[in-house]
Design an enzyme around this catalytic site. Structure first.
Site, PDB file in Angstrom:
ATOM      1  N   ARG A   1      46.213  28.993  41.041  1.00 48.56           N
ATOM      2  CA  ARG A   1      46.059  29.349  39.628  1.00 48.56           C
ATOM      3  C   ARG A   1      47.092  30.422  39.280  1.00 48.56           C
ATOM      4  NH1 ARG A   1      42.039  33.466  37.185  1.00 48.56           N
ATOM      5  NH2 ARG A   1      42.609  33.244  35.009  1.00 48.56           N
TER       6      ARG A   1
ATOM      7  N   HIS B   1      47.105  35.572  30.072  1.00 49.95           N
ATOM      8  CA  HIS B   1      46.587  36.592  30.990  1.00 49.95           C
ATOM      9  C   HIS B   1      47.152  37.934  30.522  1.00 49.95           C
ATOM     10  CE1 HIS B   1      44.684  36.960  35.200  1.00 49.95           C
ATOM     11  NE2 HIS B   1      44.899  38.212  34.800  1.00 49.95           N
TER      12      HIS B   1
ATOM     13  N   GLU C   1      39.698  36.669  30.900  1.00 44.51           N
ATOM     14  CA  GLU C   1      38.943  37.928  30.787  1.00 44.51           C
ATOM     15  C   GLU C   1      39.023  38.578  29.410  1.00 44.51           C
ATOM     16  OE1 GLU C   1      39.101  40.765  33.908  1.00 44.51           O
ATOM     17  OE2 GLU C   1      38.392  39.339  35.390  1.00 44.51           O
TER      18      GLU C   1
ATOM     19  N   ASN D   1      35.224  34.764  36.604  1.00 47.65           N
ATOM     20  CA  ASN D   1      35.804  35.764  37.498  1.00 47.65           C
ATOM     21  C   ASN D   1      34.668  36.653  37.969  1.00 47.65           C
ATOM     22  OD1 ASN D   1      38.163  34.607  36.645  1.00 47.65           O
ATOM     23  ND2 ASN D   1      39.034  36.448  35.726  1.00 47.65           N
TER      24      ASN D   1
ATOM     25  N   TYR E   1      33.446  39.722  40.426  1.00 43.83           N
ATOM     26  CA  TYR E   1      33.788  40.864  41.283  1.00 43.83           C
ATOM     27  C   TYR E   1      32.543  41.696  41.571  1.00 43.83           C
ATOM     28  CZ  TYR E   1      38.748  39.837  40.603  1.00 43.83           C
ATOM     29  OH  TYR E   1      39.972  39.225  40.603  1.00 43.83           O
TER      30      TYR E   1
ATOM     31  N   GLU F   1      38.269  33.722  39.856  1.00 44.81           N
ATOM     32  CA  GLU F   1      38.773  34.885  40.608  1.00 44.81           C
ATOM     33  C   GLU F   1      37.634  35.488  41.402  1.00 44.81           C
ATOM     34  OE1 GLU F   1      40.810  38.051  38.536  1.00 44.81           O
ATOM     35  OE2 GLU F   1      41.894  36.629  37.264  1.00 44.81           O
TER      36      GLU F   1
HETATM   37  C1  NOJ Z   1      40.751  40.462  36.963  1.00 46.49           C
HETATM   38  C2  NOJ Z   1      42.071  40.239  36.297  1.00 46.49           C
HETATM   39  O1  NOJ Z   1      42.087  38.952  35.745  1.00 46.49           O
HETATM   40  C3  NOJ Z   1      43.244  40.435  37.225  1.00 46.49           C
HETATM   41  O2  NOJ Z   1      44.394  40.432  36.468  1.00 46.49           O
HETATM   42  C4  NOJ Z   1      43.055  41.710  38.022  1.00 46.49           C
HETATM   43  O3  NOJ Z   1      44.166  42.006  38.809  1.00 46.49           O
HETATM   44  C5  NOJ Z   1      41.817  41.563  38.874  1.00 46.49           C
HETATM   45  N1  NOJ Z   1      40.677  41.427  38.004  1.00 46.49           N
HETATM   46  C6  NOJ Z   1      41.542  42.752  39.785  1.00 46.49           C
HETATM   47  O4  NOJ Z   1      41.254  43.869  39.043  1.00 46.49           O
END
Ligand code: NOJ
Length: 489
Positions: free
Chosen positions: A115, A159, A205, A333, A335, A394
């Site tokens: 991606r 992005h 995002e 995404n 995290y 992500e």
């Molecule tokens: C999400 C973002 O899409 C990406 O650009 C960023 O580097 C990562 N999070 C890590 O923070």
């Protein structure tokens, strides 16, 4: 900076509906457990798409080459005090010149998918008007190189690198002129790449760049707009998403798949009870009401509108129809766990618990560790929005990544993080969550926005002096997961 803002500030900026009416949680509305045990322990389904991800501004460099226009991040990163380590991405990983080497790195991992994002200002240096054919040529060559190496390209249209010209001319995302220009750009790209690129992510995002760029002023373009205008910006971005979905369908090759890549506000039951799971469902809708929920349901929730009151965005029914255009998939995404919730008697049926200061995090302070995020988020999203295809667009972590005397990087914390998140993802998939693929962020260290080059998210290390790339231990870990199509449990 990023760590400092409270969840309440985030909720306020995002126009989220905390503490307002909804039916109290009811145990009998809890979904039945999806059928378990279809997969061997730790295994992913055959055909599961293992991938890795990057974005244009974070890796390409070559900001003045082949007719590229300026983006808001060029401007922002050059202004003093915005980037923690004082760097910018003028050169970054120099991927623009080294893309063939980088495709080699991807191939080495054994991944099936990559991606990447397309820089809008390379393709339309002024944001709209005359295209720059050389800009798209770069991506066309990249796509050919990927395919020649057996890697499926997945392209993101936006992005965060908005053409500066649009910011200057119409106020960027403050105007629907930008939403329309984005649709034209999407159509142009779709016409030229979807003979080879079968999957397009529209916007990456929204939850981050709208709040941080237009609300808190800590991302480009560095604005601190009042709530009403901030809600309007988010609405204009949602409109751009819907228009671009339509543009890709109208101008792309038949069968092209299109959808968002969103940092969903991750709402998890603090303790797994039927009442709390129901509360997490309610929270997921309400705390994503400003973008993900409106694009998937085609309307703002009553709670969102009531909470926003006079600050609600101005919109028409026609706009909502466009915004609600059907998506082929949702990219999530994932995290950190963002909101641990429990059921509450009071409306809207959930309470958000505060994080204790001792809650553990990875080397990025904002990256709290909650492996079960990879279980609950796809499971709840699939249930609430009835989606058939989810990609984890992500997931990954930064690490201190010390280089040892033997020249190697033993990033055991990254491996720990990935192993735990992937274990929980496997659990979700085994129970029937429709997750079809996973993109590890990131292929290689890169420009981590306001943190500059110091926060490293890659599974390949990059020396930003010499630009030499070398695999970290996590690259071997990921290669092994892919080769076995399974995670140790
Ligand atoms: C999400 C973002 O899409 C990406 O650009 C960023 O580097 C990562 N999070 C890590 O923070």
């Amino acid at each position: 900076m990023l760590e400092d803002f409270s969840r309440r500030t985030f909720a306020k900026l995002a126009g989220l509906a905390l503490g307002i009416a909804a039916a109290p949680a009811k145990a009998d509305e809890t979904p039945a457990q999806p059928a378990a045990g279809r997969l061997a322990s730790g295994s992913f389904p055959s055909g599961f798409i293992w991938g890795t991800a990057t974005s244009a501004y974070q890796i390409e460099g070559a900001v003045n080459e082949d007719g590229r226009g300026r983006s808001i991040w060029d401007t922002f990163s050059h202004q003093q005090g915005h980037i923690a380590d004082g760097t910018n991405a003028d050169r970054a990983n120099d991927h623009y010149h080294r893309y063939k080497e980088d495709v080699g790195l991807i191939r080495e991992l054994g991944v099936k998918a990559y991606r990447f994002s397309i820089a809008w200002p390379r393709v339309f240096p002024e944001g709209a008007g005359a295209p720059n054919p050389k800009g798209l040529d770069f991506y066309s060559h990249l796509v050919d190189e990927l395919l020649a190496n057996g890697i499926e390209p997945y392209a993101t249209l936006y992005h965060w690198d908005l053409p500066q010209a649009l910011q200057d001319r119409v106020g960027g995302w403050q105007s629907t002129e930008t939403s329309k220009a984005f649709a034209d750009y999407a159509a142009y790209v779709a016409e030229r790449l979807t003979d080879r690129v079968k999957t397009i992510f529209t916007i990456n995002e929204v939850g981050r760049f709208v709040n941080f760029g237009y609300g808190l002023g800590i991302d480009a373009p560095g604005l601190k707009l009042p709530q009403k205008q901030l809600n309007q910006v988010r609405h204009n971005v949602a409109l751009a998403h819907g228009l671009s979905v339509q543009a890709v369908r109208a101008h792309g090759h038949a069968g092209t798949k299109v959808g968002p890549a969103e940092n969903i506000a991750a709402c998890l039951p603090a303790i797994d009870t039927p009442e709390n799971v129901r509360a997490a469902e309610i929270a997921t809708r309400e705390l994503n009401a400003g973008f993900l929920n409106v694009i998937l349901e085609g309307k703002y929730t009553d709670h969102f509108l009531a909470y926003a009151g006079a600050n609600a965005p101005t919109f028409t029914e026609d706009e909502l129809k466009i915004i609600g255009s059907r998506n082929d998939f949702i990219g999530l995404n994932i995290y950190a766990p963002q909101f641990y919730v429990v059921a509450a008697e009071h409306a809207p049926g959930f309470s958000v618990l505060p994080f204790p200061s001792s809650f553990p995090h990875m080397s990025s302070e904002w990256l709290r560790i909650g492996p079960e995020t990879a279980y609950w988020v796809p499971r709840l999203a699939a249930k609430i929005w009835d989606v058939e295809t989810i990609y984890i667009s992500e997931n990954g972590t930064s690490s201190s990544d010390e280089i040892r005397p033997d020249g190697k990087i033993y990033d055991l914390d990254r491996i720990m993080y990935l192993r735990n998140y992937l274990t929980q993802l496997q659990r979700a998939v085994a129970e029937g969550a429709p997750v079809r693929g996973y993109f590890l962020w990131s292929l290689m260290d890169n420009f981590e926005w306001i943190f500059g080059l110091e926060k490293r998210f890659g599974i390949y290390h990059v020396d930003f002096e010499t630009l030499v790339r070398r695999p970290k231990l996590s690259a071997s870990f990921y290669r092994n997961v892919i080769a076995r199509n399974a995670i140790d449990v």
